[in-house]
Design a protein around this motif. Sequence first.
Motif, PDB file in Angstrom:
ATOM      1  N   SER A  81       0.904  -1.212  -0.038  1.00  0.00           N
ATOM      2  CA  SER A  81      -0.103  -0.033   0.125  1.00  0.00           C
ATOM      3  C   SER A  81       0.994   1.436   0.098  1.00  0.00           C
ATOM      4  N   LEU A  82       2.035   1.312   0.635  1.00  0.00           N
ATOM      5  CA  LEU A  82       2.830   2.630   0.638  1.00  0.00           C
ATOM      6  C   LEU A  82       3.600   2.591  -0.700  1.00  0.00           C
ATOM      7  N   LEU A  83       3.889   1.597  -1.510  1.00  0.00           N
ATOM      8  CA  LEU A  83       4.590   1.524  -2.674  1.00  0.00           C
ATOM      9  C   LEU A  83       3.513   2.095  -3.610  1.00  0.00           C
ATOM     10  N   ASN A  84       2.117   1.656  -3.586  1.00  0.00           N
ATOM     11  CA  ASN A  84       1.086   2.084  -4.559  1.00  0.00           C
ATOM     12  C   ASN A  84       0.747   3.639  -4.137  1.00  0.00           C
ATOM     13  N   TRP A  85       0.864   3.927  -3.066  1.00  0.00           N
ATOM     14  CA  TRP A  85       0.612   5.403  -2.671  1.00  0.00           C
ATOM     15  C   TRP A  85       1.781   6.365  -3.445  1.00  0.00           C
ATOM     16  N   LEU A  86       3.040   5.784  -3.213  1.00  0.00           N
ATOM     17  CA  LEU A  86       4.043   6.685  -3.778  1.00  0.00           C
ATOM     18  C   LEU A  86       3.958   6.594  -5.177  1.00  0.00           C
ATOM     19  N   SER A  87       3.512   5.597  -5.860  1.00  0.00           N
ATOM     20  CA  SER A  87       3.449   5.566  -7.254  1.00  0.00           C
ATOM     21  C   SER A  87       2.289   6.483  -7.909  1.00  0.00           C
ATOM     22  N   ALA A  88       1.065   6.711  -7.040  1.00  0.00           N
ATOM     23  CA  ALA A  88       0.032   7.435  -7.273  1.00  0.00           C
ATOM     24  C   ALA A  88       0.533   9.001  -7.223  1.00  0.00           C
ATOM     25  N   LEU A  89       1.194   9.073  -6.086  1.00  0.00           N
ATOM     26  CA  LEU A  89       1.766  10.468  -5.972  1.00  0.00           C
ATOM     27  C   LEU A  89       2.774  10.839  -6.734  1.00  0.00           C
ATOM     28  N   PHE A  90       3.678  10.045  -7.242  1.00  0.00           N
ATOM     29  CA  PHE A  90       4.930  10.345  -8.352  1.00  0.00           C
ATOM     30  C   PHE A  90       4.054  10.742  -9.680  1.00  0.00           C
ATOM     31  N   MET A  91       3.018   9.885  -9.916  1.00  0.00           N
ATOM     32  CA  MET A  91       2.170  10.213 -11.109  1.00  0.00           C
ATOM     33  C   MET A  91       1.626  11.461 -11.232  1.00  0.00           C
ATOM     34  N   SER A  92       1.171  11.758  -9.925  1.00  0.00           N
ATOM     35  CA  SER A  92       0.556  13.172  -9.811  1.00  0.00           C
ATOM     36  C   SER A  92       1.378  14.138 -10.278  1.00  0.00           C
ATOM     37  N   LEU A 161      -6.580   0.469  -0.834  1.00  0.00           N
ATOM     38  CA  LEU A 161      -5.610   1.024  -1.673  1.00  0.00           C
ATOM     39  C   LEU A 161      -4.951   0.230  -2.542  1.00  0.00           C
ATOM     40  N   ASN A 162      -4.564  -1.015  -2.143  1.00  0.00           N
ATOM     41  CA  ASN A 162      -4.095  -2.168  -2.910  1.00  0.00           C
ATOM     42  C   ASN A 162      -4.860  -2.605  -4.109  1.00  0.00           C
ATOM     43  N   ARG A 163      -6.207  -2.746  -3.826  1.00  0.00           N
ATOM     44  CA  ARG A 163      -7.181  -3.126  -4.775  1.00  0.00           C
ATOM     45  C   ARG A 163      -7.212  -1.911  -6.002  1.00  0.00           C
ATOM     46  N   GLU A 164      -7.125  -0.779  -5.783  1.00  0.00           N
ATOM     47  CA  GLU A 164      -7.317   0.131  -6.825  1.00  0.00           C
ATOM     48  C   GLU A 164      -6.090   0.610  -7.306  1.00  0.00           C
ATOM     49  N   PHE A 165      -4.959   0.384  -6.702  1.00  0.00           N
ATOM     50  CA  PHE A 165      -3.740   0.963  -7.284  1.00  0.00           C
ATOM     51  C   PHE A 165      -2.382   0.336  -7.446  1.00  0.00           C
ATOM     52  N   ASN A 166      -2.968  -1.408  -6.942  1.00  0.00           N
ATOM     53  CA  ASN A 166      -1.790  -2.457  -7.506  1.00  0.00           C
ATOM     54  C   ASN A 166      -1.636  -2.406  -9.076  1.00  0.00           C
ATOM     55  N   PRO A 167      -0.519  -2.649  -9.275  1.00  0.00           N
ATOM     56  CA  PRO A 167      -0.229  -3.015 -10.829  1.00  0.00           C
ATOM     57  C   PRO A 167      -0.774  -4.229 -11.277  1.00  0.00           C
ATOM     58  N   LYS A 168      -1.372  -4.023 -12.328  1.00  0.00           N
ATOM     59  CA  LYS A 168      -1.935  -5.429 -12.837  1.00  0.00           C
ATOM     60  C   LYS A 168      -1.122  -6.483 -13.117  1.00  0.00           C
ATOM     61  N   GLY A 169      -1.414  -7.641 -12.600  1.00  0.00           N
ATOM     62  CA  GLY A 169      -0.817  -8.984 -12.548  1.00  0.00           C
ATOM     63  C   GLY A 169      -1.251  -9.743 -13.946  1.00  0.00           C
ATOM     64  N   VAL A 170      -0.597 -10.723 -14.021  1.00  0.00           N
ATOM     65  CA  VAL A 170      -0.731 -11.618 -15.396  1.00  0.00           C
ATOM     66  C   VAL A 170      -2.249 -12.184 -14.962  1.00  0.00           C
ATOM     67  N   SER A 171      -2.413 -12.772 -13.779  1.00  0.00           N
ATOM     68  CA  SER A 171      -3.987 -13.240 -13.786  1.00  0.00           C
ATOM     69  C   SER A 171      -4.925 -12.132 -13.925  1.00  0.00           C
ATOM     70  N   GLU A 172      -4.596 -11.222 -13.622  1.00  0.00           N
ATOM     71  CA  GLU A 172      -5.835  -9.887 -13.589  1.00  0.00           C
ATOM     72  C   GLU A 172      -5.929  -9.797 -15.175  1.00  0.00           C
ATOM     73  N   GLU A 173      -4.849  -9.401 -15.807  1.00  0.00           N
ATOM     74  CA  GLU A 173      -4.956  -9.319 -17.275  1.00  0.00           C
ATOM     75  C   GLU A 173      -5.432 -10.303 -18.178  1.00  0.00           C
ATOM     76  N   LEU A 174      -5.357 -11.579 -17.738  1.00  0.00           N
ATOM     77  CA  LEU A 174      -6.055 -12.868 -18.310  1.00  0.00           C
ATOM     78  C   LEU A 174      -7.402 -12.700 -18.051  1.00  0.00           C
ATOM     79  N   LYS A 175      -7.778 -12.471 -16.858  1.00  0.00           N
ATOM     80  CA  LYS A 175      -9.351 -12.485 -16.495  1.00  0.00           C
ATOM     81  C   LYS A 175     -10.061 -11.421 -17.217  1.00  0.00           C
TER      82      LYS A 175
END
Length: 202
Positions: A81-92, A161-175
Motif C-alpha cells: 500500500s505504501l508503494l502504491n501510494w508513492l506510485s500514485a503520488l509520483f504520477m500526480s 488502496l491495494n485493490r485500486e492501485f496495485n499494478p495489474k498482474g498476469v492473472s488479472e490481465e488474463l481474467k
Amino acid sequence: MKRIEQLASLVFGGVFLLLSMLIAVETLLRKFFKVSLQGVDELSGYALAVGATLAFTIALFGRAHMRIDIFHERLPAGLQSLLNWLSALFMSGLGLFMAWVCLSVVRETLDYGSTSQTPWATPLIYPQGVWIAGLSVFALVALGYGLRASWLLARGDAPALNREFNPKGVSEELKAELDDFAQRQQQADDGMTPVLAGEGVK
C-alpha cells in the motif's frame, strides 16, 4: 471515470483513423497523379502529440503504466500500500509537471506568434492548444488518483488502496481478456438469434 476513459479512447481511435485515411489518400495522389497534400507529415506530428496525451490518460485508467512489480506481490500488504501510494503520488507530480512545462511552451508561442515551418505555416497555438488540453486532462486525473490514494492511506484502508492501485498482474490481465471475450461472444450470439429464429420459421 469510465465515461472519460471511453471518450478518450474514442477520440484517440478517431484521430488515428482519420490520419491513416489521409496517409492513404496522400500515397495514392503521389503514386497516380504526382500531387501532394503538402502537410500530412505535419498533421502526423500533431496527431502523435495529441494521441500521446490521450494514451497517458487511458493507460492511467487501466493501470497500464509500466511498473517494475517483480517483487511487489510478494511484499506484505502494508508495504504494498505504501508503494502504491508513492506510485500514485509520483504520477500526480509527473502530470502536473508536464502540464506546467506545456503551459510555458504555449506562452512562448503566444508571445512570439510562432507558426510551423511548413507550407501551411500553421499557427502553432492551435495544435498546442489541443495538446495542452489533453495534458491538462491527464494532470487532473493523475491528481485525482493521487488524492484518492492519499485519502485511503490516511484512513489506513490498505486493502482498498491495494485493490485500486496495485499494478495489474498476469492473472488479472488474463481474467480481463477472458471477460471481454465472453462479452463479445455473447453479443455475437445475441446478433445471430433473430437470424436463426427466422430460419426456423421458414
